[in-house]
Design a protein around this motif. Structure first.
Motif, PDB file in Angstrom:
ATOM      1  N   ARG B   2       0.837  -1.204   0.000  1.00  0.00           N
ATOM      2  CA  ARG B   2       0.000   0.000   0.000  1.00  0.00           C
ATOM      3  C   ARG B   2       0.863   1.241   0.000  1.00  0.00           C
ATOM      4  NH1 ARG B   2      -2.887  -3.275   3.592  1.00  0.00           N
ATOM      5  NH2 ARG B   2      -4.647  -4.095   2.449  1.00  0.00           N
ATOM      6  N   LYS B   3       0.352   2.274  -0.723  1.00  0.00           N
ATOM      7  CA  LYS B   3       1.102   3.528  -0.767  1.00  0.00           C
ATOM      8  C   LYS B   3       0.758   4.335   0.479  1.00  0.00           C
ATOM      9  CE  LYS B   3       0.459   3.414  -5.701  1.00  0.00           C
ATOM     10  NZ  LYS B   3      -0.469   3.850  -6.733  1.00  0.00           N
ATOM     11  N   LEU B   4       1.652   4.328   1.430  1.00  0.00           N
ATOM     12  CA  LEU B   4       1.377   5.056   2.667  1.00  0.00           C
ATOM     13  C   LEU B   4       1.751   6.521   2.520  1.00  0.00           C
ATOM     14  CD1 LEU B   4       2.550   2.507   5.348  1.00  0.00           C
ATOM     15  CD2 LEU B   4       0.242   2.991   4.592  1.00  0.00           C
ATOM     16  N   SER B   5       1.151   7.349   3.348  1.00  0.00           N
ATOM     17  CA  SER B   5       1.433   8.777   3.326  1.00  0.00           C
ATOM     18  C   SER B   5       2.790   9.019   3.972  1.00  0.00           C
ATOM     19  CB  SER B   5       0.344   9.524   4.074  1.00  0.00           C
ATOM     20  OG  SER B   5      -0.900   9.137   3.589  1.00  0.00           O
ATOM     21  N   LYS B   6       3.169  10.279   4.013  1.00  0.00           N
ATOM     22  CA  LYS B   6       4.469  10.651   4.572  1.00  0.00           C
ATOM     23  C   LYS B   6       4.641  10.056   5.971  1.00  0.00           C
ATOM     24  CE  LYS B   6       8.172  13.352   4.360  1.00  0.00           C
ATOM     25  NZ  LYS B   6       9.146  13.250   3.280  1.00  0.00           N
ATOM     26  N   SER B   7       3.598  10.216   6.776  1.00  0.00           N
ATOM     27  CA  SER B   7       3.632   9.584   8.082  1.00  0.00           C
ATOM     28  C   SER B   7       3.019   8.203   7.934  1.00  0.00           C
ATOM     29  CB  SER B   7       2.811  10.395   9.087  1.00  0.00           C
ATOM     30  OG  SER B   7       2.533   9.583  10.203  1.00  0.00           O
ATOM     31  N   ALA B   8       3.764   7.182   8.343  1.00  0.00           N
ATOM     32  CA  ALA B   8       3.283   5.809   8.185  1.00  0.00           C
ATOM     33  C   ALA B   8       2.019   5.578   9.005  1.00  0.00           C
ATOM     34  CB  ALA B   8       4.360   4.835   8.584  1.00  0.00           C
ATOM     35  N   CYS B   9       1.738   6.464   9.954  1.00  0.00           N
ATOM     36  CA  CYS B   9       0.552   6.296  10.781  1.00  0.00           C
ATOM     37  C   CYS B   9      -0.708   6.772  10.077  1.00  0.00           C
ATOM     38  CB  CYS B   9       0.714   7.060  12.093  1.00  0.00           C
ATOM     39  SG  CYS B   9       2.024   6.415  13.110  1.00  0.00           S
ATOM     40  N   ASP B  10      -0.578   7.584   9.051  1.00  0.00           N
ATOM     41  CA  ASP B  10      -1.749   8.061   8.326  1.00  0.00           C
ATOM     42  C   ASP B  10      -2.153   7.020   7.292  1.00  0.00           C
ATOM     43  OD1 ASP B  10      -1.675  10.497   9.692  1.00  0.00           O
ATOM     44  OD2 ASP B  10      -0.340  11.406   8.201  1.00  0.00           O
ATOM     45  N   ARG B  11      -3.468   6.902   7.087  1.00  0.00           N
ATOM     46  CA  ARG B  11      -3.929   5.973   6.051  1.00  0.00           C
ATOM     47  C   ARG B  11      -5.159   6.544   5.362  1.00  0.00           C
ATOM     48  NH1 ARG B  11      -4.826   1.231  10.611  1.00  0.00           N
ATOM     49  NH2 ARG B  11      -6.560   2.220  11.670  1.00  0.00           N
ATOM     50  N   VAL B  12      -5.325   6.139   4.122  1.00  0.00           N
ATOM     51  CA  VAL B  12      -6.412   6.688   3.304  1.00  0.00           C
ATOM     52  C   VAL B  12      -7.211   5.550   2.690  1.00  0.00           C
ATOM     53  CG1 VAL B  12      -6.985   8.103   1.295  1.00  0.00           C
ATOM     54  CG2 VAL B  12      -5.070   8.761   2.760  1.00  0.00           C
ATOM     55  N   GLY B  13      -8.516   5.623   2.853  1.00  0.00           N
ATOM     56  CA  GLY B  13      -9.361   4.561   2.313  1.00  0.00           C
ATOM     57  C   GLY B  13     -10.753   5.048   1.961  1.00  0.00           C
ATOM     58  N   LEU B  14     -11.646   4.110   1.894  1.00  0.00           N
ATOM     59  CA  LEU B  14     -12.994   4.406   1.379  1.00  0.00           C
ATOM     60  C   LEU B  14     -14.078   3.866   2.288  1.00  0.00           C
ATOM     61  CD1 LEU B  14     -12.539   3.233  -2.313  1.00  0.00           C
ATOM     62  CD2 LEU B  14     -12.476   5.588  -1.464  1.00  0.00           C
ATOM     63  N   ALA B  15     -15.248   4.486   2.169  1.00  0.00           N
ATOM     64  CA  ALA B  15     -16.440   3.920   2.780  1.00  0.00           C
ATOM     65  C   ALA B  15     -16.941   2.824   1.844  1.00  0.00           C
ATOM     66  CB  ALA B  15     -17.503   4.999   2.957  1.00  0.00           C
ATOM     67  N   TRP B  16     -17.133   1.642   2.386  1.00  0.00           N
ATOM     68  CA  TRP B  16     -17.599   0.519   1.573  1.00  0.00           C
ATOM     69  C   TRP B  16     -19.033   0.769   1.118  1.00  0.00           C
ATOM     70  CZ3 TRP B  16     -15.742  -4.279  -0.027  1.00  0.00           C
ATOM     71  CH2 TRP B  16     -16.716  -5.156  -0.544  1.00  0.00           C
ATOM     72  N   ARG B  17     -19.258   0.636  -0.157  1.00  0.00           N
ATOM     73  CA  ARG B  17     -20.623   0.609  -0.691  1.00  0.00           C
ATOM     74  C   ARG B  17     -20.656  -0.567  -1.652  1.00  0.00           C
ATOM     75  NH1 ARG B  17     -20.777   3.425   3.023  1.00  0.00           N
ATOM     76  NH2 ARG B  17     -21.328   5.643   3.155  1.00  0.00           N
ATOM     77  N   ASP B  18     -21.750  -1.294  -1.659  1.00  0.00           N
ATOM     78  CA  ASP B  18     -21.813  -2.481  -2.517  1.00  0.00           C
ATOM     79  C   ASP B  18     -21.565  -2.127  -3.979  1.00  0.00           C
ATOM     80  OD1 ASP B  18     -22.180  -4.099  -0.362  1.00  0.00           O
ATOM     81  OD2 ASP B  18     -24.354  -4.310  -0.611  1.00  0.00           O
ATOM     82  N   GLU B  19     -21.970  -0.922  -4.374  1.00  0.00           N
ATOM     83  CA  GLU B  19     -21.752  -0.482  -5.771  1.00  0.00           C
ATOM     84  C   GLU B  19     -20.262  -0.423  -6.119  1.00  0.00           C
ATOM     85  OE1 GLU B  19     -23.672   0.910  -3.540  1.00  0.00           O
ATOM     86  OE2 GLU B  19     -25.565   1.644  -4.390  1.00  0.00           O
TER      87      GLU B  19
END
Lengths: 69, 293
Positions: B2-19
């Motif tokens: 996964r491409k982590l942000s500058k700070s390894a503690c930050d993460r970016v993702g999505l709200a799951w929707r079935d679509e």
């Protein structure tokens, strides 16, 4: 108790028709709904356009399929 | 990887929707974290729960609840709370969250998130309700700020004063919805950065990014509605950068979308923009710390 105020607001927010009825005759509506007198100034000061917009927006979202947030 | 942000503690993702399910699975290596809507899973089959549990093992997953009504002088809905607790127990998410909102009172369901009066009775009720939730679920929820188009009648505090006091009283983490914050700033004529800085940023652990649209009310006033049907605007990424420059903890950033789903490449671009904002904010924080040392 602000529980009474919350119940009153829930009444306005859960029906755009109720919100309109309130805006037509605020004090009479609030008293008839049993809102304690101490909260009367709070509801008399409600911005009509904001309440209309909120009640209609909630109504629209209740009818739609959008998530409630 | 996964491409982590500058700070390894930050993460970016999505709200799951079935679509989005197919695309999420295809691009899972690019997604740091996912958020599941709890209320959609109350009646989920065993197979679905097993799939969610498996997903939670592959990627940090949060469970987002929308109808407990924690910010109320009245008690939280115990049946819903029990359902959330059961889901948390079965899926074992990284964390769970709920809004600082009231959704029912006196037997009336509002059917949406409403801002309860910012006053002492609501604060006391919210602190009690969050403690009930903590005991039932086994962990504190991340508490989310909501968008409102009306200043709650009977309020004696500002929104940020109320949110700050609830967070102080509960010690719960803040799930900061930056579009909700922006919408409130827009609708009440305030500076969003000032509003952001007035919140206890040291308690922010998670972030929502979403979009909305401007509509005119009956009086012709333009209002920003947080509808989750549009892309997060540029200003929301600017706010994320400010937040990253000031937040002291790692941030879990979730992009929310409830309809009018764009091509998934656009979703990936939004995630890239979020990572860029986080990286720039963290760099600024490092620079400021270096300058102060």
């Amino acid at each position: 108790m602000s529980a009474a105020l919350e119940v009153f607001l829930a009444r306005l927010y859960s029906s755009a028709l109720e919100a309109e009825s309130f805006l037509r005759e605020r004090a009479a509506y609030a008293r008839a709904a049993g809102l304690p007198e101490k909260h009367l100034p709070d509801v008399l000061a409600i911005d009509a356009a904001s309440l209309r917009f909120t009640a209609q927006s909630f109504e629209y979202k209740r009818r739609g399929s959008a998530n409630p947030r | 990887m996964r491409k982590l942000s500058k700070s390894a503690c930050d993460r970016v993702g999505l709200a799951w929707r079935d679509e989005l399910a197919v695309d999420i699975h295809i691009h899972l290596q690019d997604i740091d974290c996912l958020e599941i809507l709890a209320d959609h899973e109350f009646r989920a089959s065993r197979q679905r729960i097993a799939a969610l549990r498996e997903l939670a093992r592959q990627v940090p997953l949060s469970l987002h609840s929308v109808a407990l009504g924690l910010a109320s002088s009245g008690p939280v809905d115990e049946k819903r709370l029990a359902r959330v607790a059961e889901l948390v127990s079965r899926i074992e998410p990284d964390h769970w969250s709920e809004h600082l909102a009231f959704v029912r009172a006196g037997g009336l369901e509002i059917g949406h998130l409403a801002a309860a009066p910012y006053r002492p009775e609501t604060l006391e009720g919210a602190v009690r309700n969050v403690e009930r939730a903590r005991r039932a679920v086994g962990s504190l929820p991340h508490l989310e700020n909501i968008a409102t188009s009306i200043r709650p009648p009977g309020s004696v505090w500002s929104e940020e004063q109320f949110v700050g006091q609830v967070l102080h009283g509960t010690q719960a983490p803040l799930l900061l919805d930056l579009h909700n914050l922006y919408a409130n700033a827009w609708n009440f004529g305030r500076d969003p950065v000032e509003l952001l800085r007035a919140l206890p940023l040291e308690q922010v652990r998670s972030v929502h990014l979403s979009g909305g649209c401007v509509v005119r009310d009956a009086a012709g006033v333009a209002r920003l509605v947080d509808d989750h049907f549009h892309d997060p605007p540029e200003v929301v990424f600017d706010l994320l950068q400010v937040l990253a420059a000031n937040a002291t903890r790692g941030l879990t950033v979730i992009i929310e979308r409830d309809g009018q789903f764009p091509d998934f490449r656009a979703v990936l671009r939004q995630m890239a923009l979020a990572r860029l904002a986080l990286a720039r904010g963290r760099e600024r924080q490092l620079l400021l710390r270096s300058a102060a040392a």
